[in-house]
Design a protein around this motif. Structure first.
Motif, PDB file in Angstrom:
ATOM      1  N   LEU A 222      13.138  54.258  70.404  1.00  8.48           N
ATOM      2  CA  LEU A 222      12.034  55.225  70.453  1.00  8.48           C
ATOM      3  C   LEU A 222      11.746  55.644  71.894  1.00  8.48           C
ATOM      4  O   LEU A 222      11.488  56.821  72.173  1.00  8.48           O
ATOM      5  N   ALA A 227       9.893  60.929  70.174  1.00 14.10           N
ATOM      6  CA  ALA A 227       9.373  61.224  68.845  1.00 14.10           C
ATOM      7  C   ALA A 227       8.907  62.669  68.798  1.00 14.10           C
ATOM      8  O   ALA A 227       8.606  63.275  69.823  1.00 14.10           O
ATOM      9  N   ARG A 228       8.886  63.201  67.588  1.00 14.14           N
ATOM     10  CA  ARG A 228       8.369  64.563  67.383  1.00 14.14           C
ATOM     11  C   ARG A 228       6.941  64.459  66.875  1.00 14.14           C
ATOM     12  O   ARG A 228       6.690  63.860  65.836  1.00 14.14           O
ATOM     13  N   ASP A 307       7.524  62.962  63.305  1.00 12.66           N
ATOM     14  CA  ASP A 307       7.326  61.520  63.224  1.00 12.66           C
ATOM     15  C   ASP A 307       5.844  61.200  63.117  1.00 12.66           C
ATOM     16  O   ASP A 307       5.468  60.125  62.667  1.00 12.66           O
ATOM     17  N   THR A 335       4.929  60.946  56.302  1.00  7.57           N
ATOM     18  CA  THR A 335       4.669  61.196  57.715  1.00  7.57           C
ATOM     19  C   THR A 335       3.252  60.757  58.065  1.00  7.57           C
ATOM     20  O   THR A 335       2.291  61.262  57.494  1.00  7.57           O
ATOM     21  N   LEU A 385       3.403  55.175  66.244  1.00  9.56           N
ATOM     22  CA  LEU A 385       4.838  55.433  66.387  1.00  9.56           C
ATOM     23  C   LEU A 385       5.609  54.125  66.575  1.00  9.56           C
ATOM     24  O   LEU A 385       6.671  53.923  65.982  1.00  9.56           O
ATOM     25  N   GLY A 388       6.029  51.997  63.424  1.00 11.61           N
ATOM     26  CA  GLY A 388       7.128  52.457  62.576  1.00 11.61           C
ATOM     27  C   GLY A 388       8.451  51.816  62.956  1.00 11.61           C
ATOM     28  O   GLY A 388       9.389  51.783  62.169  1.00 11.61           O
ATOM     29  N   THR A 389       8.536  51.298  64.185  1.00 13.22           N
ATOM     30  CA  THR A 389       9.776  50.667  64.622  1.00 13.22           C
ATOM     31  C   THR A 389       9.713  49.160  64.470  1.00 13.22           C
ATOM     32  O   THR A 389      10.648  48.463  64.849  1.00 13.22           O
TER      33      THR A 389
END
Lengths: 473, 473
Positions: A222, A227-228, A307, A335, A385, A388-389
């Motif tokens: 990441l 990320a978007r 993301d 999302t 974010l 999520g990882t």
């Protein structure tokens, strides 16, 4: 040519700095006799040939006609083998940074006998000459591509060798475990010869360390890939000024992507170390119903590829059915969204809805006007974010002293494979398999770890690593 | 701040290479104690502080938390006063060339106490500390902006001091002439006291040298600023492929200017050392009469702003009335044109028209297909462009050993003013004016020459010179 086939020692040259007008430019050379070769087109050739390693010599790069044909005044940094980046005799020529200047010096070097370096050829030589392992070579590539200071700092630790040291430590544990098995196999009668008596604590310890490493990759990726993040919300929610505030707040590299012909704005920002591509469809919704509808469609499209969504609401107006629909659509797409309760500076600002609407993972009160709440929002967004990882909301990004972490998908694959081998060894030992089966598992794990650092790497691995470099590195 | 007010000695820092991803980037620092200041954020501070001038020290740039906070692995080039570009204690930090990397190192230096350098501040310090004169400082700016190798080579000679030496030589002649007058004024009776007896040979010699220098500027300016060359001709004359051939032929920097939305193509090319902006309206005339007409209009518009027109004709078709009209229009505008007798490879190719049509200064047979005639055309075109500057068709551009030439409009103004003073002195002497009048003329000439090199220059001159620099130089 494949990097794994790059010949060593040949004198090579490359422009090492970006080729655009600037004060200085650097051209680097490396290879057998490269300082002598360079001295042939240098005004103070004798001084250069006599220069000890790690010293600087001032002079001129001369054309074919010698002093009648001056190209540029330069400083040459002379390096002597093995004390150079490549381990070979090498030099860096710092010239004036005009495009024509740098090209002219470079062409002169090619005429003097240097060959144009291939991409990653300098780094490959450093690796082949034992100056760096594969992990540190990959870290150089990371450093050049880093988009935030956090990503840079993680890569710098890998370049400094923290990951290499961790892999070495794990390998030593496995080697010791294997040696113990070797003893058992050789002298099975001497002590308790049952395979069940194998002490797997060293293997478990190695496995634990490797599993931790393996799990760092998602968060590291990441940091590398970014990320978007899409800004969405109704026309009057204040997206445009919020977008600008967000970009101003951000202390790191922020650049508008050129291309006003696009139907949205895109910028890059630094969310607690995560490089973020920030999208806003602002500017679309100023006139007419058709355009407004089109703008909303674009928002939805962008949001579906995001993301994370930052969903802005004018806090004096509160949520309407459209807002709730957008958020629950996002939730259905999987999302995550943060509800941004904007225009918090207004006297008629409403309290945050409780409970939060479906789809909103968090909510933050902000005022784009006063700039309040924006840092908090960035922190929350980065946390989501990272979550999520598997990196967790506290985030590895912000820690001052960090445990070693992986830097590439390639490393992840090898670490994961080594983990599997060790897991297999542990189950085999528990199931009372023969010692030589366990030994084979441990050897497999060691092979994977040797591949990571490049001690034993196939041509395909070397090609994949070094072809990802730019020319000049 | 005006460059003439830049304070000396303060530790300053600047990113010296272009800020785009590359293998390496360079940040330079200069000022009192700058090496010690740098050592505070360097992993091997002690080694750096102890480093002699012109040596390289390997280490890490560290963040605020020291070794727990590595920013990048770098090489530091240490310079000791007065042996540095600025004459001050100085250093160049070569780090990895990622954008975030270079910015992070730079920010760290600012946090460590360096101030952001102003544009041209390094060069100003070099000048103020006597390391360079104004002519050589201007040559650095020229070198960075040079667009062709020829322009670079001319600037390099000025940087090497050939122009400074020439000015010095002329000044010495004038000083000797003035000293002779001094003798006359002091001891008028001793020898032949008539003013008419003044031997003006030294002054005439100085005047001749200065007048030659003055006349070099037009051609030098052409090398710096370049010329606009327009490709014109009927649709079927083969302009597009000729344009491409021309660009391929050219061995120097050639780049397409992005922007396909324009109504013409623009590229840069090197015409015997002259940087040329090459325009072609090709692509405009493929469909329909209206568009074709529009294309011709654009050609005329571009041609009217050109320094030279390359007018292509299909040699198998020959000239028609439209071609002749275009060429005579150009002649009326005073724009020179070369007739390019293209498609010379065809068996039905006609001979060149004799005499040449009105407006064509020269004609060259070419085949874009075979690539023949193109070098000859480039040579002719460069000759005509140089002729327009008084440089003559043989061109100063191509000479191997060149006489010193001027490098800026500012230099030209001062040299021209010095010439006027000397011309006045010569006429005054011839007219039998008193010796002190002649002496004043010579002193005026010397003042202008002192201004050129910067020995005596007003703040306005320094501001004009150094504000034209980029940051980091």
């Amino acid at each position: 040519m494949n990097p794994s086939e790059y010949p060593l020692g040949e004198p090579i040259a490359a422009i090492a700095t970006a080729l655009a007008p600037a004060a200085l430019g650097v051209i680097r050379v490396s290879g057998n006799d490269s300082v002598r070769l360079l001295s042939a087109c240098f005004s103070r050739g004798e001084a250069l040939r006599a220069a000890p390693g790690n010293t600087l010599v001032h002079g001129w790069i001369l054309g074919e006609n010698g002093t009648a044909d001056r190209i540029d005044e330069v400083m040459v940094a002379a390096y002597r083998s093995p004390k150079s980046f490549t381990g070979e005799e090498a030099a860096e020529i710092t010239c004036h940074g005009g495009t024509a200047t740098v090209l002219a010096v470079y062409r002169r070097l090619l005429a003097a006998g240097f060959r144009e370096a291939e991409r990653g050829e300098f780094a490959f030589r450093a690796f082949a000459n034992g100056k760096t392992d594969l992990l540190r070579a990959e870290a150089i590539r990371e450093i050049i591509g880093a988009q935030t200071e956090t990503a840079l700092s993680h890569a710098a630790n890998r370049l400094a060798g923290d990951l290499s040291a961790e892999i070495r430590r794990v390998k030593e544990s496995i080697i010791r475990a294997r040696a113990a098995i070797g003893v058992e196999i050789e002298y099975p009668e001497e002590e308790d010869a049952e395979s069940g008596a194998f002490d797997d604590s060293l293997v478990r310890e190695a496995l634990q360390a490797l599993a931790r490493l393996r799990d760092t990759w998602a968060a590291e990726r990441l940091l590398q890939d970014g990320a978007r993040v899409v800004l969405a919300g109704r026309t009057n929610a204040g997206k445009s000024s919020f977008f600008n505030t967000l970009l101003k707040e951000d202390r790191a590299i922020v650049s508008d992507v050129p291309g006003t012909t696009r139907d949205w704005l895109e910028s890059t920002a630094d969310f607690s170390g995560i490089p973020v591509r920030l999208f806003d469809t602002a500017g679309m919704r100023e006139t007419g119903d058709a355009i407004e509808a089109e703008g909303v469609n674009r928002s939805r499209l962008l949001a579906s590829e995001a993301d994370l969504i930052l969903y802005l609401v004018d806090s004096s107006e509160g949520l309407d059915a459209g807002d709730r629909a957008f958020l629950s659509d996002a939730a259905r797409d999987g999302t995550p969204a943060v509800l941004v309760w904007n225009k918090d500076d207004r006297s008629d600002s409403k309290p945050l809805p409780s409970p939060l609407p479906t789809g909103a993972r968090a909510a933050v009160r902000t005022s784009a006007k006063r700039g309040t709440g924006v840092s908090e929002l960035v922190r929350q967004a980065a946390g989501i974010l990272l979550e999520g990882t598997g990196g967790g909301p506290s985030g590895k990004a912000g820690q001052a002293v960090r445990a070693p972490a992986l830097g590439s998908e390639r490393q992840k694959r090898d670490v994961a494979a080594a983990c599997e081998s060790l897991e297999h060894a542990v189950s085999a030992a528990a199931a009372g398999f023969p010692m030589d089966a366990i030994e084979e598992d441990l050897s497999n794990a060691l092979d994977h770890l040797a591949s990571i650092t490049g001690e034993v790497s196939g041509a395909d691995v070397l090609d994949a690593v070094f072809s990802g470099f730019c020319v000049g590195k």
